[in-house]
Design an enzyme around this catalytic site. Structure first.
Site, PDB file in Angstrom:
ATOM      1  N   HIS A   1       0.824  -1.442   0.450  1.00 22.48           N
ATOM      2  CA  HIS A   1      -0.022  -0.086   0.098  1.00 22.48           C
ATOM      3  C   HIS A   1       0.854   1.631   0.256  1.00 22.48           C
ATOM      4  CE1 HIS A   1      -2.535  -3.199   1.611  1.00 22.48           C
ATOM      5  NE2 HIS A   1      -3.427  -2.794   1.356  1.00 22.48           N
TER       6      HIS A   1
ATOM      7  N   LYS B   1      -0.925  -8.139  -4.201  1.00 23.05           N
ATOM      8  CA  LYS B   1      -2.694  -7.208  -4.566  1.00 23.05           C
ATOM      9  C   LYS B   1      -1.818  -5.453  -4.382  1.00 23.05           C
ATOM     10  CE  LYS B   1      -5.919  -4.655  -0.943  1.00 23.05           C
ATOM     11  NZ  LYS B   1      -6.460  -4.923   0.313  1.00 23.05           N
TER      12      LYS B   1
ATOM     13  N   GLN C   1     -13.893   4.179  -1.384  1.00 23.31           N
ATOM     14  CA  GLN C   1     -14.876   3.249  -1.949  1.00 23.31           C
ATOM     15  C   GLN C   1     -16.250   4.157  -2.076  1.00 23.31           C
ATOM     16  OE1 GLN C   1     -13.847   0.359   1.551  1.00 23.31           O
ATOM     17  NE2 GLN C   1     -12.306  -0.266   0.763  1.00 23.31           N
TER      18      GLN C   1
ATOM     19  N   SER D   1     -23.366  14.851  -9.901  1.00 24.23           N
ATOM     20  CA  SER D   1     -24.120  14.337 -10.833  1.00 24.23           C
ATOM     21  C   SER D   1     -24.935  13.616 -11.358  1.00 24.23           C
ATOM     22  CB  SER D   1     -22.591  14.593 -12.437  1.00 24.23           C
ATOM     23  OG  SER D   1     -23.637  13.871 -13.313  1.00 24.23           O
TER      24      SER D   1
ATOM     25  N   LYS E   1     -16.139  23.299 -20.802  1.00 22.34           N
ATOM     26  CA  LYS E   1     -16.822  22.797 -21.672  1.00 22.34           C
ATOM     27  C   LYS E   1     -15.929  23.619 -22.897  1.00 22.34           C
ATOM     28  CE  LYS E   1     -21.640  21.824 -19.643  1.00 22.34           C
ATOM     29  NZ  LYS E   1     -22.202  22.563 -19.796  1.00 22.34           N
TER      30      LYS E   1
ATOM     31  N   ASP F   1     -25.908  20.334 -24.912  1.00 23.96           N
ATOM     32  CA  ASP F   1     -27.307  21.825 -23.648  1.00 23.96           C
ATOM     33  C   ASP F   1     -28.386  22.554 -24.639  1.00 23.96           C
ATOM     34  OD1 ASP F   1     -25.610  20.683 -21.160  1.00 23.96           O
ATOM     35  OD2 ASP F   1     -24.429  22.159 -21.363  1.00 23.96           O
TER      36      ASP F   1
ATOM     37  N   ALA G   1     -23.852  35.093 -16.944  1.00 25.16           N
ATOM     38  CA  ALA G   1     -23.275  34.681 -18.656  1.00 25.16           C
ATOM     39  C   ALA G   1     -22.552  33.672 -18.814  1.00 25.16           C
ATOM     40  CB  ALA G   1     -22.704  36.404 -18.542  1.00 25.16           C
TER      41      ALA G   1
ATOM     42  N   ASN H   1     -26.068  39.263 -15.862  1.00 26.78           N
ATOM     43  CA  ASN H   1     -24.970  38.655 -14.769  1.00 26.78           C
ATOM     44  C   ASN H   1     -24.868  39.443 -13.128  1.00 26.78           C
ATOM     45  OD1 ASN H   1     -23.913  36.592 -14.988  1.00 26.78           O
ATOM     46  ND2 ASN H   1     -22.006  37.601 -14.877  1.00 26.78           N
TER      47      ASN H   1
ATOM     48  N   TYR I   1     -30.895  21.452 -11.814  1.00 27.91           N
ATOM     49  CA  TYR I   1     -31.902  20.287 -11.469  1.00 27.91           C
ATOM     50  C   TYR I   1     -32.489  19.167 -10.569  1.00 27.91           C
ATOM     51  CZ  TYR I   1     -27.892  17.668 -13.096  1.00 27.91           C
ATOM     52  OH  TYR I   1     -26.646  17.029 -12.776  1.00 27.91           O
TER      53      TYR I   1
ATOM     54  N   GLY J   1     -35.463  22.287 -14.220  1.00 24.99           N
ATOM     55  CA  GLY J   1     -33.517  22.072 -14.826  1.00 24.99           C
ATOM     56  C   GLY J   1     -33.425  20.277 -15.628  1.00 24.99           C
TER      57      GLY J   1
ATOM     58  N   GLN K   1     -27.470  13.146 -25.858  1.00 24.02           N
ATOM     59  CA  GLN K   1     -26.056  12.631 -26.708  1.00 24.02           C
ATOM     60  C   GLN K   1     -26.082  10.960 -26.802  1.00 24.02           C
ATOM     61  OE1 GLN K   1     -24.306  13.889 -21.855  1.00 24.02           O
ATOM     62  NE2 GLN K   1     -23.511  14.995 -22.778  1.00 24.02           N
TER      63      GLN K   1
HETATM   64  P1  NAP Z   1     -20.885  28.576 -14.873  1.00 22.31           P
HETATM   65  O1  NAP Z   1     -20.390  28.829 -16.075  1.00 22.31           O
HETATM   66  O2  NAP Z   1     -20.081  28.508 -13.851  1.00 22.31           O
HETATM   67  O3  NAP Z   1     -21.974  29.849 -14.952  1.00 22.31           O
HETATM   68  C1  NAP Z   1     -22.333  30.963 -13.240  1.00 22.31           C
HETATM   69  C2  NAP Z   1     -22.931  31.474 -13.685  1.00 22.31           C
HETATM   70  O4  NAP Z   1     -23.906  31.304 -12.360  1.00 22.31           O
HETATM   71  C3  NAP Z   1     -22.359  33.268 -13.940  1.00 22.31           C
HETATM   72  O5  NAP Z   1     -23.402  33.881 -14.334  1.00 22.31           O
HETATM   73  C4  NAP Z   1     -22.057  33.472 -12.671  1.00 22.31           C
HETATM   74  O6  NAP Z   1     -22.541  34.523 -12.250  1.00 22.31           O
HETATM   75  C5  NAP Z   1     -23.800  32.995 -11.848  1.00 22.31           C
HETATM   76  N1  NAP Z   1     -23.545  33.626 -10.489  1.00 22.31           N
HETATM   77  C6  NAP Z   1     -23.277  32.152 -10.003  1.00 22.31           C
HETATM   78  N2  NAP Z   1     -22.794  32.503  -7.981  1.00 22.31           N
HETATM   79  C7  NAP Z   1     -24.017  33.460  -8.643  1.00 22.31           C
HETATM   80  C8  NAP Z   1     -24.855  34.143  -7.233  1.00 22.31           C
HETATM   81  N3  NAP Z   1     -23.862  33.924  -5.609  1.00 22.31           N
HETATM   82  N4  NAP Z   1     -25.577  35.719  -7.118  1.00 22.31           N
HETATM   83  C9  NAP Z   1     -25.314  35.422  -8.723  1.00 22.31           C
HETATM   84  N5  NAP Z   1     -24.899  34.710  -9.370  1.00 22.31           N
HETATM   85  C10 NAP Z   1     -24.297  33.957  -9.314  1.00 22.31           C
HETATM   86  O7  NAP Z   1     -21.903  27.535 -14.431  1.00 22.31           O
HETATM   87  P2  NAP Z   1     -22.588  27.051 -15.801  1.00 22.31           P
HETATM   88  O8  NAP Z   1     -21.833  25.847 -16.329  1.00 22.31           O
HETATM   89  O9  NAP Z   1     -22.862  27.107 -16.727  1.00 22.31           O
HETATM   90  O10 NAP Z   1     -23.565  25.966 -15.084  1.00 22.31           O
HETATM   91  C11 NAP Z   1     -24.839  26.843 -14.209  1.00 22.31           C
HETATM   92  C12 NAP Z   1     -25.855  25.795 -13.734  1.00 22.31           C
HETATM   93  O11 NAP Z   1     -26.668  25.181 -14.758  1.00 22.31           O
HETATM   94  C13 NAP Z   1     -24.965  24.862 -12.655  1.00 22.31           C
HETATM   95  O12 NAP Z   1     -26.196  25.182 -11.802  1.00 22.31           O
HETATM   96  C14 NAP Z   1     -25.475  23.827 -13.271  1.00 22.31           C
HETATM   97  O13 NAP Z   1     -25.844  22.387 -13.250  1.00 22.31           O
HETATM   98  C15 NAP Z   1     -26.737  23.834 -13.942  1.00 22.31           C
HETATM   99  N6  NAP Z   1     -26.456  22.877 -15.627  1.00 22.31           N
HETATM  100  C16 NAP Z   1     -27.642  22.374 -15.689  1.00 22.31           C
HETATM  101  C17 NAP Z   1     -27.888  21.845 -17.340  1.00 22.31           C
HETATM  102  C18 NAP Z   1     -29.271  20.623 -17.129  1.00 22.31           C
HETATM  103  O14 NAP Z   1     -29.169  19.939 -17.938  1.00 22.31           O
HETATM  104  N7  NAP Z   1     -30.412  20.492 -16.961  1.00 22.31           N
HETATM  105  C19 NAP Z   1     -27.183  21.847 -18.168  1.00 22.31           C
HETATM  106  C20 NAP Z   1     -25.426  22.314 -17.568  1.00 22.31           C
HETATM  107  C21 NAP Z   1     -25.181  23.219 -16.295  1.00 22.31           C
HETATM  108  P3  NAP Z   1     -21.013  35.758 -12.718  1.00 22.31           P
HETATM  109  O15 NAP Z   1     -20.682  35.595 -13.998  1.00 22.31           O
HETATM  110  O16 NAP Z   1     -21.215  36.908 -11.733  1.00 22.31           O
HETATM  111  O17 NAP Z   1     -20.090  34.611 -11.836  1.00 22.31           O
END
Ligand code: NAP
Length: 472
Positions: free
Chosen positions: A105, A131, A197, A230, A278, A314, A338, A360, A422, A443, A454
């Protein structure tokens, strides 16, 4: 094979756990070092506590207990190499029917040269099973262990090899598929004998490691950091099971996406990509679908003829969910956020000729995205809102902060409200919207749509969105 370690501190508790574990496991590991009081008498009781095969392990290296386990005819004993080669040789010479596992280990790292040296050292002692367990500090460390398993198999040596820690979690699923004798799964959370684990029931019911044909398995997975939240592992593995496919979907906790792609592209068949990779993943792909390229984000990778192509599901997943309620053309939309998800949905709305405003917290990010797409922007601090549809893409309201909402309830009037979160399925924002008589989209709809897309890209099958939604 799945081995459940018994980590109770009292003999009676251990016997109860052995009964429960016997319903799931192929073999049990009795960890004597976890027991507070263990003597020769209680060892006998424990060894008759199950009909399953037992490995007796004592990390405290108490020779009297190991010898007693052999005398009582236990199936296996695990001897840590640290007990000394001389002693191991002596035990092997007097082992009767008991089979010997000699283990090593490293709780600090995984080092290719070191594991190969240890393999040769243990091999010379001629135990039934070698092992080797190490800590993964990087996802690529798992490949060192997979190579070791392949080497052992080529030499007809039985091996158990795993990486510990959250970055080694994949090895607990994939090592047996590559030919390791067994993997360890805990009876329940909190009963782990080593970090990382997985619960044994999940190894069996979610990952189906019993059912998969290891040498031909197609490996899919989620690449991100973090990945533990996830739902992909539940959804995709269930679909693969339903479609009777020899496929598995695992979580890859990654720090450097470029290095991961280069190292793993040989063994994967398809990937989901999540935060924060991404955009970052794009330069490492052979081809990028034009829509994903325009969005600047890839959430799906397909491997065909050894080449990796990136897609964005997405965007289509979200737009499909919106279009079940309203058309995009000439309707007014506001997106909160954003980030990556906002970018994908904003692109889809603009393509569909919807009118869009991006709001935003960090205003210059909203401005940048709005300028790219040719739309209006602003801050989240607004007093009035008159749109057909509001879409939240911020993470505000996501588990565990489920009582937060990105926007004042008073602003939610006569509109469709879509929250991409979601977990939970119905966020505070959606509860507020419903209370104000607004229509809502969860969501979960977007997730189900994008997951179905996908799956279509990966395996060419149409999977019912509602079937997926039911699992979220
Ligand atoms: P990201 O690129 O990190 O963007 C996050 C966004 O949230 C930014 O605009 C950020 O603002 C804002 N934010 C974070 N904390 C905040 C707060 N306390 N007050 C105000 N604004 C805030 O993330 P993402 O990939 O876009 O994901 C965002 C969400 O989408 C997640 O909850 C994720 O689980 C969900 N999602 C869902 C699906 C689905 O299939 N349903 C798919 C993808 C993602 P700033 O720019 O000011 O930091």
């Amino acid at each position: 094979m799945i081995c459940i370690p018994i980590t109770a501190s009292k003999v009676n508790e251990a016997i109860k756990d052995m009964k429960k574990a016997s319903q799931i496991a192929d073999i049990l590991e009795l960890r004597l070092d976890f027991l507070r009081n263990i003597g020769e008498k209680s060892l006998k009781r424990l060894l008759s506590g199950t009909r399953k095969k037992i490995i007796v392990t004592d990390r405290k290296n108490r020779l009297n207990l190991i010898e007693e386990a052999i005398r009582l005819g236990t199936d296996y004993v695990d001897l840590d190499i640290s007990i000394g080669e001389k002693l191991i040789k002596k035990i092997i010479a007097n082992k009767n029917k008991t089979r010997i596992i000699v283990s090593s280990h490293n709780y600090k790292k995984t080092d290719r040269k070191e594991v190969n040296q240890i393999f040769e050292k243990i091999k010379k002692l001629k135990p039934e099973i070698i092992k080797i367990v190490t800590l993964a500090n990087d996802i690529n460390d798992n490949l060192i262990i997979f190579d070791l398993i392949r080497k052992a198999r080529k030499q007809n040596k039985k091996i158990i090899a795993l990486c510990m820690g959250e970055r080694g979690e994949v090895s607990r699923i994939l090592s047996v598929l590559f030919g390791a004798e067994l993997t360890f799964g805990c009876l329940a959370k909190g009963k782990e004998s080593a970090p990382g684990q997985i619960v044994a029931k999940d190894l069996k019911n979610i990952y189906r490691i019993h059912k998969l044909k290891g040498n031909k398995v197609n490996i899919f997975g989620l690449v991100g950091n973090p990945v533990a939240h996830s739902k992909g592992i539940t959804v995709h593995n269930k679909v693969f099971q339903k479609l009777n496919m020899n496929n598995v979907y695992v979580n890859f906790l990654v720090d450097d996406v470029g290095s991961f792609i280069k190292s793993f592209e040989g063994i994967i068949s398809g990937l989901s990509i999540t935060i924060p990779f991404k955009g970052e993943v794009i330069p490492y792909l052979d081809k990028v679908d034009p829509i994903a390229k325009k969005i600047g984000a890839v959430n799906t990778i397909v491997k065909k003829n050894g080449r990796l192509t990136g897609y964005n599901t997405d965007c289509a997943g979200a737009i499909k969910a919106i279009e079940e309620h309203i058309k995009l053309k000439n309707h007014d939309f506001v997106i909160l956020g954003a980030g990556g998800t906002a970018r994908a949905i904003a692109y889809g709305i603009k393509e569909g000729k919807g009118n869009l405003i991006i709001l935003n917290r960090t205003i210059n990010k909203a401005e940048k995205l709005a300028n790219e797409l040719g739309c209006a922007f602003g801050s989240l601090d607004i007093q009035f809102l008159n749109v057909h549809c509001l879409i939240n893409t911020t993470s505000v309201g996501m588990f565990p902060k489920i009582n937060d909402s990105p926007i004042n309830r008073k602003l939610l009037k006569k509109m469709l409200v879509f929250d991409v979160i979601y977990n939970p399925k119905i966020t505070k924002l959606l509860k507020d919207a419903r209370a104000n008589d607004c229509k809502i989209i969860s969501g979960a709809d977007m997730f189900a749509n994008q997951a179905a897309l996908q799956l279509k890209l990966w395996v060419g099958k149409n999977v019912d969105k509602n079937y997926i939604k039911g699992m979220i």
